[in-house]
Design a protein around this motif. Structure first.
Motif, PDB file in Angstrom:
ATOM      1  N   MET A 167       1.500  -3.126  -6.650  1.00 36.04           N
ATOM      2  CA  MET A 167       0.322  -3.968  -6.753  1.00 36.04           C
ATOM      3  C   MET A 167      -0.701  -3.291  -7.653  1.00 36.04           C
ATOM      4  SD  MET A 167      -0.083  -5.627  -3.005  1.00 36.04           S
ATOM      5  CE  MET A 167       1.368  -5.658  -1.977  1.00 36.04           C
ATOM      6  N   GLU A 168      -1.446  -4.091  -8.338  1.00 34.86           N
ATOM      7  CA  GLU A 168      -2.307  -3.591  -9.407  1.00 34.86           C
ATOM      8  C   GLU A 168      -3.666  -3.066  -8.965  1.00 34.86           C
ATOM      9  OE1 GLU A 168      -4.090  -5.232 -13.640  1.00 34.86           O
ATOM     10  OE2 GLU A 168      -2.704  -6.466 -12.496  1.00 34.86           O
ATOM     11  N   TYR A 169      -4.278  -3.676  -7.965  1.00 33.57           N
ATOM     12  CA  TYR A 169      -5.638  -3.311  -7.564  1.00 33.57           C
ATOM     13  C   TYR A 169      -5.610  -2.491  -6.285  1.00 33.57           C
ATOM     14  CZ  TYR A 169      -6.576  -6.799 -11.045  1.00 33.57           C
ATOM     15  OH  TYR A 169      -6.592  -7.500 -12.231  1.00 33.57           O
ATOM     16  N   LYS A 170      -6.402  -1.381  -6.280  1.00 34.63           N
ATOM     17  CA  LYS A 170      -6.339  -0.443  -5.158  1.00 34.63           C
ATOM     18  C   LYS A 170      -7.720  -0.006  -4.712  1.00 34.63           C
ATOM     19  CE  LYS A 170      -1.995   1.176  -6.842  1.00 34.63           C
ATOM     20  NZ  LYS A 170      -1.003   2.147  -6.962  1.00 34.63           N
ATOM     21  N   HIS A 171      -7.794   0.325  -3.441  1.00 38.21           N
ATOM     22  CA  HIS A 171      -9.008   0.908  -2.853  1.00 38.21           C
ATOM     23  C   HIS A 171      -8.562   1.955  -1.836  1.00 38.21           C
ATOM     24  CE1 HIS A 171     -12.872   1.353  -0.858  1.00 38.21           C
ATOM     25  NE2 HIS A 171     -12.203   1.259   0.281  1.00 38.21           N
ATOM     26  N   THR A 172      -9.136   3.136  -1.916  1.00 38.31           N
ATOM     27  CA  THR A 172      -8.863   4.180  -0.928  1.00 38.31           C
ATOM     28  C   THR A 172     -10.182   4.806  -0.494  1.00 38.31           C
ATOM     29  OG1 THR A 172      -8.551   5.881  -2.616  1.00 38.31           O
ATOM     30  CG2 THR A 172      -6.578   4.743  -1.850  1.00 38.31           C
ATOM     31  N   ALA A 187      -3.703  -4.719  -3.644  1.00 32.97           N
ATOM     32  CA  ALA A 187      -3.650  -6.173  -3.724  1.00 32.97           C
ATOM     33  C   ALA A 187      -3.216  -6.612  -5.112  1.00 32.97           C
ATOM     34  CB  ALA A 187      -5.012  -6.770  -3.392  1.00 32.97           C
ATOM     35  N   THR A 188      -2.753  -7.841  -5.180  1.00 34.25           N
ATOM     36  CA  THR A 188      -2.308  -8.401  -6.451  1.00 34.25           C
ATOM     37  C   THR A 188      -3.465  -8.984  -7.256  1.00 34.25           C
ATOM     38  OG1 THR A 188      -1.812 -10.511  -5.379  1.00 34.25           O
ATOM     39  CG2 THR A 188       0.006  -8.920  -5.591  1.00 34.25           C
ATOM     40  N   GLU A 189      -4.590  -9.299  -6.585  1.00 35.26           N
ATOM     41  CA  GLU A 189      -5.750  -9.885  -7.249  1.00 35.26           C
ATOM     42  C   GLU A 189      -7.023  -9.196  -6.763  1.00 35.26           C
ATOM     43  OE1 GLU A 189      -5.953 -14.158  -6.823  1.00 35.26           O
ATOM     44  OE2 GLU A 189      -3.771 -14.241  -6.570  1.00 35.26           O
ATOM     45  N   PRO A 190      -8.007  -9.032  -7.637  1.00 39.68           N
ATOM     46  CA  PRO A 190      -9.245  -8.365  -7.217  1.00 39.68           C
ATOM     47  C   PRO A 190      -9.987  -9.103  -6.109  1.00 39.68           C
ATOM     48  CG  PRO A 190      -9.439  -9.169  -9.477  1.00 39.68           C
ATOM     49  CD  PRO A 190      -8.031  -9.385  -9.055  1.00 39.68           C
ATOM     50  N   ARG A 191      -9.999 -10.430  -6.117  1.00 41.53           N
ATOM     51  CA  ARG A 191     -10.720 -11.170  -5.072  1.00 41.53           C
ATOM     52  C   ARG A 191     -10.060 -11.000  -3.711  1.00 41.53           C
ATOM     53  NH1 ARG A 191      -8.649 -15.885  -3.393  1.00 41.53           N
ATOM     54  NH2 ARG A 191      -6.916 -16.732  -4.603  1.00 41.53           N
ATOM     55  N   LEU A 192      -8.731 -10.888  -3.685  1.00 38.84           N
ATOM     56  CA  LEU A 192      -8.036 -10.645  -2.419  1.00 38.84           C
ATOM     57  C   LEU A 192      -8.334  -9.247  -1.897  1.00 38.84           C
ATOM     58  CD1 LEU A 192      -4.556 -12.262  -3.157  1.00 38.84           C
ATOM     59  CD2 LEU A 192      -6.356 -13.143  -1.667  1.00 38.84           C
ATOM     60  N   LEU A 193      -8.412  -8.274  -2.812  1.00 35.47           N
ATOM     61  CA  LEU A 193      -8.756  -6.908  -2.422  1.00 35.47           C
ATOM     62  C   LEU A 193     -10.168  -6.870  -1.851  1.00 35.47           C
ATOM     63  CD1 LEU A 193      -8.022  -3.890  -2.332  1.00 35.47           C
ATOM     64  CD2 LEU A 193      -8.974  -3.707  -4.639  1.00 35.47           C
ATOM     65  N   ARG A 194     -11.101  -7.513  -2.533  1.00 34.08           N
ATOM     66  CA  ARG A 194     -12.491  -7.540  -2.066  1.00 34.08           C
ATOM     67  C   ARG A 194     -12.596  -8.180  -0.687  1.00 34.08           C
ATOM     68  NH1 ARG A 194     -15.633 -11.577  -1.796  1.00 34.08           N
ATOM     69  NH2 ARG A 194     -14.497 -12.799  -3.327  1.00 34.08           N
ATOM     70  N   ALA A 195     -11.952  -9.300  -0.482  1.00 33.09           N
ATOM     71  CA  ALA A 195     -12.020  -9.986   0.802  1.00 33.09           C
ATOM     72  C   ALA A 195     -11.416  -9.137   1.922  1.00 33.09           C
ATOM     73  CB  ALA A 195     -11.306 -11.335   0.715  1.00 33.09           C
ATOM     74  N   ALA A 196     -10.267  -8.521   1.655  1.00 34.73           N
ATOM     75  CA  ALA A 196      -9.609  -7.700   2.677  1.00 34.73           C
ATOM     76  C   ALA A 196     -10.435  -6.467   3.018  1.00 34.73           C
ATOM     77  CB  ALA A 196      -8.221  -7.287   2.199  1.00 34.73           C
ATOM     78  N   VAL A 197     -10.967  -5.799   2.001  1.00 30.95           N
ATOM     79  CA  VAL A 197     -11.758  -4.582   2.223  1.00 30.95           C
ATOM     80  C   VAL A 197     -13.061  -4.916   2.940  1.00 30.95           C
ATOM     81  CG1 VAL A 197     -13.020  -2.726   1.054  1.00 30.95           C
ATOM     82  CG2 VAL A 197     -10.684  -3.277   0.354  1.00 30.95           C
ATOM     83  N   ASN A 198     -13.733  -5.989   2.543  1.00 30.83           N
ATOM     84  CA  ASN A 198     -14.988  -6.378   3.203  1.00 30.83           C
ATOM     85  C   ASN A 198     -14.768  -6.692   4.678  1.00 30.83           C
ATOM     86  OD1 ASN A 198     -16.615  -6.046   0.971  1.00 30.83           O
ATOM     87  ND2 ASN A 198     -16.578  -8.199   0.395  1.00 30.83           N
ATOM     88  N   ALA A 199     -13.736  -7.465   4.979  1.00 28.18           N
ATOM     89  CA  ALA A 199     -13.443  -7.804   6.371  1.00 28.18           C
ATOM     90  C   ALA A 199     -13.100  -6.542   7.166  1.00 28.18           C
ATOM     91  CB  ALA A 199     -12.295  -8.806   6.439  1.00 28.18           C
ATOM     92  N   PHE A 200     -12.336  -5.649   6.553  1.00 32.83           N
ATOM     93  CA  PHE A 200     -11.954  -4.410   7.225  1.00 32.83           C
ATOM     94  C   PHE A 200     -13.182  -3.563   7.559  1.00 32.83           C
ATOM     95  CE2 PHE A 200     -10.947   0.086   7.134  1.00 32.83           C
ATOM     96  CZ  PHE A 200      -9.943   0.160   8.075  1.00 32.83           C
ATOM     97  N   TYR A 201     -14.098  -3.401   6.601  1.00 32.91           N
ATOM     98  CA  TYR A 201     -15.274  -2.565   6.847  1.00 32.91           C
ATOM     99  C   TYR A 201     -16.209  -3.176   7.885  1.00 32.91           C
ATOM    100  CZ  TYR A 201     -14.065   0.986   3.500  1.00 32.91           C
ATOM    101  OH  TYR A 201     -13.422   2.001   2.854  1.00 32.91           O
ATOM    102  N   ASP A 202     -16.249  -4.495   7.966  1.00 27.10           N
ATOM    103  CA  ASP A 202     -17.020  -5.128   9.047  1.00 27.10           C
ATOM    104  C   ASP A 202     -16.452  -4.714  10.403  1.00 27.10           C
ATOM    105  OD1 ASP A 202     -18.761  -6.416   7.337  1.00 27.10           O
ATOM    106  OD2 ASP A 202     -17.709  -8.349   7.442  1.00 27.10           O
ATOM    107  N   LEU A 203     -15.130  -4.773  10.532  1.00 31.38           N
ATOM    108  CA  LEU A 203     -14.488  -4.391  11.802  1.00 31.38           C
ATOM    109  C   LEU A 203     -14.571  -2.885  12.043  1.00 31.38           C
ATOM    110  CD1 LEU A 203     -11.381  -6.735  11.632  1.00 31.38           C
ATOM    111  CD2 LEU A 203     -13.427  -6.989  13.056  1.00 31.38           C
ATOM    112  N   LEU A 204     -14.488  -2.089  10.984  1.00 31.26           N
ATOM    113  CA  LEU A 204     -14.627  -0.637  11.114  1.00 31.26           C
ATOM    114  C   LEU A 204     -16.005  -0.295  11.668  1.00 31.26           C
ATOM    115  CD1 LEU A 204     -13.493   2.267  10.477  1.00 31.26           C
ATOM    116  CD2 LEU A 204     -14.697   2.045   8.298  1.00 31.26           C
ATOM    117  N   GLY A 205     -17.027  -0.947  11.145  1.00 29.87           N
ATOM    118  CA  GLY A 205     -18.384  -0.719  11.641  1.00 29.87           C
ATOM    119  C   GLY A 205     -18.521  -1.093  13.106  1.00 29.87           C
TER     120      GLY A 205
END
Length: 84
Positions: free
Chosen positions: A1-6, A52-70
């Motif tokens: 997959m092309e887009y990454k966040h760590t 993720a395969t698309e930047p908007r999918l990465l953004r949505a997944a990461v944002n939702a994850f950080y809400d739950l992490l908080g």
């Protein structure tokens, strides 16, 4: 997959990091063919990786994850005091 966040989040204890990891590992990603998530704990650090395969999918997944992490982190702090 092309887009990454760590990232990495340090907790005061390994037990806190494991609790957060287990809490956030319950739900799979909605688009498993387009978004992959990996969580692991090493000592007191929670390591987070998204691809993720698309930047908007990465953004949505990461944002939702950080809400739950908080939420998970604040819940631990209510019972044990500061943990990060």
């Amino acid at each position: 997959m092309e887009y990454k966040h760590t990232s990495a989040i340090c907790y005061k204890t390994e037990a806190q990091a494991i609790t957060v990891m287990k809490t956030l590992s319950v739900d799979d990603e909605l688009n498993q063919d387009k978004v992959a998530r990996e969580l692991r704990v090493d000592n007191t650090t929670l390591y987070i990786s998204f691809e993720a395969t698309e930047p908007r999918l990465l953004r949505a997944a990461v944002n939702a994850f950080y809400d739950l992490l908080g939420l998970a982190t604040r819940t631990i702090e209510e019972f044990e005091g500061p943990c990060v």
